[in-house]
Design an enzyme around this catalytic site. Structure first.
Site, PDB file in Angstrom:
ATOM      1  N   GLN A 179     -66.898 -21.611 -27.921  1.00 50.31           N
ATOM      2  CA  GLN A 179     -67.296 -21.994 -26.552  1.00 50.31           C
ATOM      3  C   GLN A 179     -66.948 -20.908 -25.529  1.00 50.31           C
ATOM      4  OE1 GLN A 179     -68.520 -25.261 -26.656  1.00 50.31           O
ATOM      5  NE2 GLN A 179     -67.948 -25.165 -28.798  1.00 50.31           N
ATOM      6  N   GLY A 180     -66.934 -19.679 -25.945  1.00 50.50           N
ATOM      7  CA  GLY A 180     -66.691 -18.610 -24.978  1.00 50.50           C
ATOM      8  C   GLY A 180     -65.227 -18.400 -24.643  1.00 50.50           C
TER       9      GLY A 180
END
Ligand code: G3D
Length: 188
Positions: A73-74
């Site tokens: 998710q970054g």
């Protein structure tokens, strides 16, 4: 001769440090592959999966492997960027039995290729179509079609089917990337 010794021999790493990034979605087999690369006495056998990212340095810090999951998710993205900057080669691990997430693997690859620190460099990329032993795994040709690897024209790349549990296919891949990195380091 073990993978590590062979890699070290090809690279002639006593003079220069070679930095290799091992990337791919979680559960693709990154940790298992790195464990196979280690000198035998350092292998854990009991492999804990990469969660987020991990750095492994072998032998006098002259060969550095950094592995990270691309599906976080970054959360770790700014850390990857740091490693993209000065890596000498990339190993991209694909779970060839995970058809459902192949589009995610492609999106992550495309994003990596667009990264400012990768985009304009002739950095070699080795793809492992891993888990070739599983019954419904896709062939390396099929994986390369799904990832559209033919569109990568400005970097040397190579794909090998592999079974990280037995080591099958890893040797061919490491030989290829070692030769590529060596020729790049020699011209530095
Ligand atoms: P990661 O570091 O990319 O997250 P791991 O992935 O190396 O932890 O591997 C995830 C799971 O896949 C592990 O199983 C590992 O044993 C398995 N695996 C890795 N490579 C292969 C392969 O080539 N073939 C098969 N059949 N399995 C593989 P567990 O059960 O420990 O989660």
């Amino acid at each position: 001769m073990g993978f590590f010794s062979r890699l070290a021999q090809i690279l002639g790493i006593s003079k220069k440090e070679a930095k290799i990034l091992v990337i791919g979605l979680d559960n693709s087999g990154k940790t298992t592959i790195i464990d196979k690369l280690k000198p035998e006495e350092k292998r854990s056998g009991d492999v804990a999966p990469t969660v987020g990212f991990s750095v492994e340095r072998f032998k006098n810090k002259s060969l550095q492997f950094t592995a990270f999951d691309m599906s976080g998710q970054g959360r770790y993205r700014n850390i990857w960027e740091h490693y993209f900057k000065d890596c000498d080669g990339i190993i991209y691990v694909i779970d060839s039995s995970d058809k459902l997430r192949m589009t995610v693997a492609k999106d992550e690859l495309d994003q990596a290729l667009q990264n400012e620190d990768i985009k304009n460099r002739r950095i070699p990329i080795l793809f492992f179509a891993n888990k070739m032993d599983l019954r419904d795994s896709m062939s390396s040709v099929r994986c390369s079609l799904m990832l559209d690897l033919d569109s990568i024209r400005d970097k040397p790349w190579h794909i090998c089917a592999s079974n990280a549990l037995t080591g099958e296919g890893l040797h061919e891949g490491f030989e290829w990337i070692s030769d590529e990195i060596k020729s790049i380091l020699e011209t530095k």
